[in-house]
Design an enzyme around this catalytic site. Structure first.
Site, short mmCIF file in Angstrom:
data_model
loop_
_atom_site.label_atom_id
_atom_site.label_comp_id
_atom_site.label_asym_id
_atom_site.label_seq_id
_atom_site.Cartn_x
_atom_site.Cartn_y
_atom_site.Cartn_z
N CYS A 190 -14.96 -42.40 -8.90
CA CYS A 190 -15.52 -43.22 -9.98
C CYS A 190 -15.71 -42.34 -11.22
O CYS A 190 -15.53 -41.14 -11.18
CB CYS A 190 -16.85 -43.84 -9.55
SG CYS A 190 -18.04 -42.64 -8.99
N CYS A 217 -17.87 -39.27 -10.91
CA CYS A 217 -17.32 -38.15 -10.16
C CYS A 217 -16.41 -37.30 -11.06
O CYS A 217 -16.42 -36.08 -10.99
CB CYS A 217 -16.50 -38.63 -8.97
SG CYS A 217 -17.30 -39.92 -8.04
#
Lengths: 316, 79
Positions: free
Chosen positions: B10, B13
């Protein structure tokens, strides 16, 4: 006091009449925007600070020791204080199941966490007052407990993707955080949330302000008043695709209520917006088979509708 | 030294990965940056909230995007 300042600015300095559509729309917009942004910053900071004490790892340890029904209640309550972002829904789900937490209890958590979210709470408190905010939280918790309990009774473990049961988790990690860390985290969280929602807040309040000033009073009573039985399911249906836009939707709902929408219908609409989100469904599809995903959505939707009808019947 | 970023890819991250890369370059460490995206592998390390940061297989931070300076502090053995 803030209302006084805004009135002075709009009606005094700018010379608009409180009885004109433009004047009352502008007054509404400035008053609500100022109040909401102040609340956003202060309350999100406070909530983030509290949440820094409840990492999901800790919540998991509490829940894994509890029997089913008590577990549902605690999962729904912990859903409010445990930080949750839909991008970690999958590891969280697997972590809970792997720790032996019953499926129904896990769902109580998954329902309560997004529904009772901080932005919705602030918007409700700021625009509707604390009573509606408390009703919203209490109903959200009850729906989360009940949906989880129902899903638990249905014994749907077979509709969880098989690989979930094969995963063996390692020892969980709970970070030690200093006060400094928590404060940094809280500031970061305020920036993140306000940075994300501010355009929706402005647009929502602008539309609300426009309708407040220009739409005729009670024009919705005929379509969405307490006597219209299909208004509640319709509100839920419309709410689903508006996921995560609680910030933009709530100011509009406030005006819809002013113009004759029944309280329960409005409540159901807001809950559908926050609790039933399509992106979360897509993410959860990785761990849930389609049947279970549909049941999950249906049970929560029914719970929200019942709540809507209940409040329409009680609050006249 | 092996620096691992745990997360299913995502936006957060990727942000943590950027910060970690900058920290490694800045400190001039001979560290290797690895992304762990397999959910089984993430779970096996006991992580439930992503993004997480691990060094040589030991989880150092979970559920938040550390700043570059915070990553530096961890890399230098601060915590």
């Amino acid at each position: 006091m803030w209302q006084g300042v805004v009135d002075w600015l709009v009606y005094g300095r700018m010379g608009l009449s409180p009885n004109s559509a433009l004047g009352s729309a502008l007054d509404f917009f400035i008053y609500d925007t100022g109040k909401i942004f102040l609340l956003l910053v202060v309350i999100i900071f406070a909530i983030a600070f509290v949440r820094s004490f409840f990492p999901p790892e800790k919540t998991k340890r509490v829940l894994e020791k509890l029997p089913e029904f008590l577990g549902n209640i605690l999962a729904a309550l912990l859903g409010i204080v445990t930080p949750f972002c839909s991008c970690s829904a999958v590891p969280l789900f697997i972590g809970f199941i792997e720790a032996g937490i019953p499926l129904g209890v896990t769902f109580s958590f998954l329902v309560s966490s997004p529904m009772v979210n901080e932005v919705a709470l602030i918007m409700l408190w700021g625009l509707f007052g604390w009573k509606i905010a408390v009703i919203y939280i209490a109903s959200g918790i009850v729906i989360a407990i009940a949906s989880g309990a129902v899903i638990g009774r249905l014994k749907l473990e077979k509709w969880v993707e098989e690989y979930v049961y094969k995963i063996r988790g390692g020892q969980g990690v709970i970070e030690k955080r200093s006060l400094r860390d928590r404060i940094d985290y809280s500031f970061g969280y305020v920036g993140e949330i306000v940075g994300k929602v501010w355009p929706y807040v402005l647009v929502g309040i602008a539309i609300g302000g426009f309708m407040h000033g220009y739409a005729p009073a009670n024009f919705l009573a005929k379509y969405a008043g307490p006597g219209v039985w299909y208004a509640v399911p319709l509100a839920v249906l419309i709410g689903v695709p508006l996921y995560s836009n609680a910030a933009g939707v709530i100011p509009i709902v406030k005006v819809l209520m002013e113009k004759g929408m029944a309280t329960g219908t409005a409540l159901a609409f807001m809950m559908a917006v926050t609790a039933l989100s399509l992106p979360e469904a897509i993410i959860l599809r990785k761990v849930l088979k389609p049947k279970l995903l549909i049941i999950y959505f249906s049970v929560v939707a029914v719970g929200i509708m019942l709540t809507g009808y209940l409040f329409n019947a009680v609050i006249k | 030294m092996k620096v691992q970023i745990l997360g299913s890819g995502c936006a957060k991250c990727r942000l943590l990965e950027d910060h970690a890369r900058q920290a490694i370059v800045e400190l001039g460490l001979p560290a290797e940056l690895e992304k762990v995206t397999e959910i089984e592998a993430i779970m096996a390390m006991g992580v439930m909230s992503t993004p997480a940061l691990a060094i040589d297989g030991k989880v150092k931070s979970v559920g938040r995007v550390l700043s570059k300076d915070q990553v530096s502090a961890i890399l230098q053995g601060g915590k």
